[in-house]
Design a protein around this motif. Structure first.
Motif, short mmCIF file in Angstrom:
data_model
loop_
_atom_site.label_atom_id
_atom_site.label_comp_id
_atom_site.label_asym_id
_atom_site.label_seq_id
_atom_site.Cartn_x
_atom_site.Cartn_y
_atom_site.Cartn_z
N ALA A 8 0.83 -1.19 0.00
CA ALA A 8 0.00 0.00 0.00
C ALA A 8 0.87 1.25 0.00
CB ALA A 8 -0.92 -0.02 1.21
N VAL A 9 0.43 2.25 -0.75
CA VAL A 9 1.17 3.51 -0.82
C VAL A 9 0.44 4.61 -0.07
CG1 VAL A 9 2.10 5.27 -2.36
CG2 VAL A 9 2.27 2.87 -2.99
N GLY A 10 -0.85 4.78 -0.31
CA GLY A 10 -1.60 5.74 0.48
C GLY A 10 -2.35 6.76 -0.34
N VAL A 11 -2.34 8.00 0.14
CA VAL A 11 -3.16 9.09 -0.40
C VAL A 11 -2.27 10.03 -1.21
CG1 VAL A 11 -4.60 11.08 0.20
CG2 VAL A 11 -4.80 8.94 1.50
N GLY A 12 -2.77 10.44 -2.38
CA GLY A 12 -1.97 11.31 -3.23
C GLY A 12 -2.77 12.41 -3.87
N ILE A 13 -2.06 13.23 -4.64
CA ILE A 13 -2.66 14.36 -5.32
C ILE A 13 -1.94 14.58 -6.65
CG2 ILE A 13 -1.15 16.14 -4.33
CD1 ILE A 13 -3.65 17.91 -4.00
N SER A 14 -2.63 15.20 -7.59
CA SER A 14 -2.00 15.55 -8.87
C SER A 14 -0.90 16.57 -8.65
CB SER A 14 -3.03 16.14 -9.83
OG SER A 14 -4.20 15.35 -9.91
N CYS A 15 0.18 16.44 -9.43
CA CYS A 15 1.24 17.45 -9.39
C CYS A 15 1.68 17.76 -10.81
CB CYS A 15 2.44 16.95 -8.57
SG CYS A 15 3.71 18.24 -8.34
N SER A 16 1.44 18.99 -11.22
CA SER A 16 1.87 19.50 -12.52
C SER A 16 2.59 20.83 -12.26
CB SER A 16 0.67 19.71 -13.44
OG SER A 16 -0.19 20.71 -12.92
N PRO A 17 3.24 21.41 -13.27
CA PRO A 17 3.95 22.67 -13.01
C PRO A 17 3.09 23.74 -12.34
CG PRO A 17 4.60 21.80 -15.14
CD PRO A 17 3.49 20.90 -14.65
N GLY A 18 1.83 23.84 -12.74
CA GLY A 18 0.96 24.86 -12.15
C GLY A 18 0.43 24.51 -10.78
N LEU A 19 0.64 23.26 -10.35
CA LEU A 19 0.15 22.82 -9.04
C LEU A 19 1.27 22.64 -8.03
CD1 LEU A 19 -2.47 20.13 -10.17
CD2 LEU A 19 -2.97 22.39 -9.21
N CYS A 20 2.49 23.02 -8.39
CA CYS A 20 3.62 22.80 -7.49
C CYS A 20 3.45 23.52 -6.16
CB CYS A 20 4.92 23.23 -8.16
SG CYS A 20 5.50 22.09 -9.45
N GLY A 21 2.95 24.74 -6.20
CA GLY A 21 2.76 25.49 -4.97
C GLY A 21 1.78 24.81 -4.04
N LEU A 22 0.64 24.39 -4.57
CA LEU A 22 -0.34 23.67 -3.76
C LEU A 22 0.23 22.36 -3.25
CD1 LEU A 22 -3.25 23.23 -2.72
CD2 LEU A 22 -3.75 22.15 -4.92
N ALA A 23 0.95 21.64 -4.12
CA ALA A 23 1.52 20.36 -3.72
C ALA A 23 2.44 20.51 -2.51
CB ALA A 23 2.27 19.72 -4.89
N ARG A 24 3.20 21.59 -2.47
CA ARG A 24 4.07 21.84 -1.32
C ARG A 24 3.24 22.10 -0.06
NH1 ARG A 24 7.03 24.87 -5.19
NH2 ARG A 24 9.07 23.93 -5.67
N GLU A 25 2.14 22.85 -0.23
CA GLU A 25 1.34 23.24 0.93
C GLU A 25 0.57 22.08 1.55
OE1 GLU A 25 -0.80 27.03 0.70
OE2 GLU A 25 0.15 27.34 -1.25
N VAL A 26 0.40 21.00 0.80
CA VAL A 26 -0.33 19.85 1.35
C VAL A 26 0.59 18.66 1.56
CG1 VAL A 26 -2.49 20.64 0.29
CG2 VAL A 26 -1.05 18.98 -0.93
N ARG A 27 1.89 18.88 1.49
CA ARG A 27 2.86 17.78 1.56
C ARG A 27 2.67 16.92 2.79
NH1 ARG A 27 4.91 13.85 1.34
NH2 ARG A 27 7.03 13.21 0.80
N ASP A 28 2.26 17.49 3.90
CA ASP A 28 2.09 16.73 5.13
C ASP A 28 0.90 15.78 5.09
OD1 ASP A 28 0.66 19.27 5.10
OD2 ASP A 28 -0.04 18.73 7.10
N LEU A 29 0.05 15.93 4.08
CA LEU A 29 -1.16 15.12 3.99
C LEU A 29 -1.14 14.10 2.87
CD1 LEU A 29 -3.85 17.91 4.58
CD2 LEU A 29 -3.14 16.13 6.19
N VAL A 30 -0.03 14.04 2.10
CA VAL A 30 0.03 13.12 0.98
C VAL A 30 1.21 12.16 1.12
CG1 VAL A 30 -1.12 14.74 -0.59
CG2 VAL A 30 1.37 14.67 -0.50
N ASP A 31 1.01 10.97 0.54
CA ASP A 31 2.04 9.94 0.56
C ASP A 31 2.70 9.77 -0.80
OD1 ASP A 31 1.33 9.00 3.30
OD2 ASP A 31 -0.55 8.44 2.30
N LEU A 32 2.03 10.21 -1.86
CA LEU A 32 2.57 10.07 -3.21
C LEU A 32 1.99 11.15 -4.10
CD1 LEU A 32 0.84 7.25 -5.29
CD2 LEU A 32 -0.12 8.12 -3.16
N TYR A 33 2.62 11.33 -5.27
CA TYR A 33 2.14 12.30 -6.25
C TYR A 33 1.87 11.60 -7.58
CZ TYR A 33 3.73 15.96 -3.07
OH TYR A 33 3.91 16.78 -1.99
N GLU A 34 0.85 12.09 -8.26
CA GLU A 34 0.54 11.62 -9.61
C GLU A 34 1.01 12.67 -10.61
OE1 GLU A 34 -3.38 9.73 -11.07
OE2 GLU A 34 -3.54 11.86 -11.57
N VAL A 35 1.85 12.25 -11.54
CA VAL A 35 2.40 13.15 -12.56
C VAL A 35 1.95 12.69 -13.94
CG1 VAL A 35 4.53 14.03 -13.61
CG2 VAL A 35 4.41 13.67 -11.12
#
Length: 295
Positions: A8-35
């Motif tokens: 099991a890997v866990g909970v993730g979120i999309s990460c694209s160039p325009g979402l990098c800022g958001l991805a950093r702000e939620v880093r504590d809540l995600v286990d992986l990123y979808e690119v």
């Protein structure tokens, strides 16, 4: 036997160039990123051939966010269902990305974008179109998946898509669930079950999403997508621009309780949706996903 990720890997979120800022702000809540590799590339023509050339600035921006976390690749333009053959430009580009960094697994949408025009030249539909739910189409897709698995030696997942054309061609007794089950069985791939896509189709075409889930072999499901969309001219659209609606949460609870090989849950959103999806709302969504994931 399905080639699922080992743990099991866990909970993730999309990460694209325009979402990098958001991805950093939620880093504590995600286990992986979808690119989505396609979004990191510029399409160009080299010696008469279409190529997808990685934009190094965009690649580095995303790498700076995801470098310490597991990554999955989620393709948009492979066009796995094109009769004339898949998109070679996408495969060539994916070769380079795999050499650079292998993902935990990779996935692609069920459908096609490219076809041969009457003139014989390649053409694009502009938007992904669905496959007919037939034995012939299942055989074509399964063969392509086996080739991908041999090429990359990595787990591959196939995603169900939202479609807006009614009364798709189907063999007697076949529907989307039968089709997905057959492709997974014949190829050994896993399934990426996009629950908002399923909800859109059920709403738009008048069938029960729960009944279709009952028909699916949920042991094939390794990943789930959650998202939200909007209604336009009577159709519910899968545009990843809103929070997850309540019916999709209910579908997730149903699937999570019955999918023994579920490895990840991804909340998908588009960077264009950021004005309507403030960071606190995204954090609340990820907390809810994590709570259901733990349960």
């Amino acid at each position: 036997m399905h080639d699922h990720p080992a743990a099991a890997v866990g909970v993730g979120i999309s990460c694209s160039p325009g979402l990098c800022g958001l991805a950093r702000e939620v880093r504590d809540l995600v286990d992986l990123y979808e690119v989505s590799p396609d979004l990191l590339c510029q399409e160009t023509v080299v010696h008469g051939q279409v190529r997808l050339i990685p934009d190094e600035a965009m690649v580095h921006a995303v790498e700076a966010v995801v470098r310490d976390a597991p990554v999955v690749y989620h393709g948009l333009t492979l066009s796995i269902g094109s009769v004339a053959g898949w998109n070679d430009a996408y495969v060539d580009m994916l070769d380079g990305l795999f050499a650079r960094r292998a993902p935990v697994w990779h996935s692609e949408h069920l459908g096609f974008l490219y076809f041969d025009a009457p003139s014989g030249s390649p053409a694009s539909t502009g938007i992904p179109l669905p496959m007919p739910f037939t034995d012939e189409a299942a055989t074509l897709i399964a063969d392509r998946i086996r080739r991908l698995q041999e090429r990359y030696r990595a787990p591959f997942l196939l995603e169900n898509t939202a479609y807006y054309l009614p009364e798709l061609p189907a063999d007697p007794g076949w529907n989307e669930a039968v089709f997905l089950n057959e492709v997974a069985r014949r190829s050994g791939c896993g399934l990426l079950l996009d629950l908002h896509n399923l909800y859109c189709n059920a709403r738009n075409h008048g069938f029960s999403a729960e009944a279709l889930i009952e028909q699916l072999d949920l042991s094939s499901v390794a990943e789930v997508h959650l998202a939200g969309g909007v209604e336009h001219t009577g159709y519910l659209l899968d545009v990843h621009s809103r929070l997850v609606p309540e019916p999709v949460w209910r579908l997730f609870e149903l699937v999570a309780a019955r999918a023994p090989n579920l490895r990840a849950v991804i909340f998908e959103l588009m960077e264009q949706a950021l004005p309507s999806l403030p960071t606190p709302a995204v954090r609340d969504t990820l907390r809810q996903v994590r709570a259901l994931w733990r349960a």
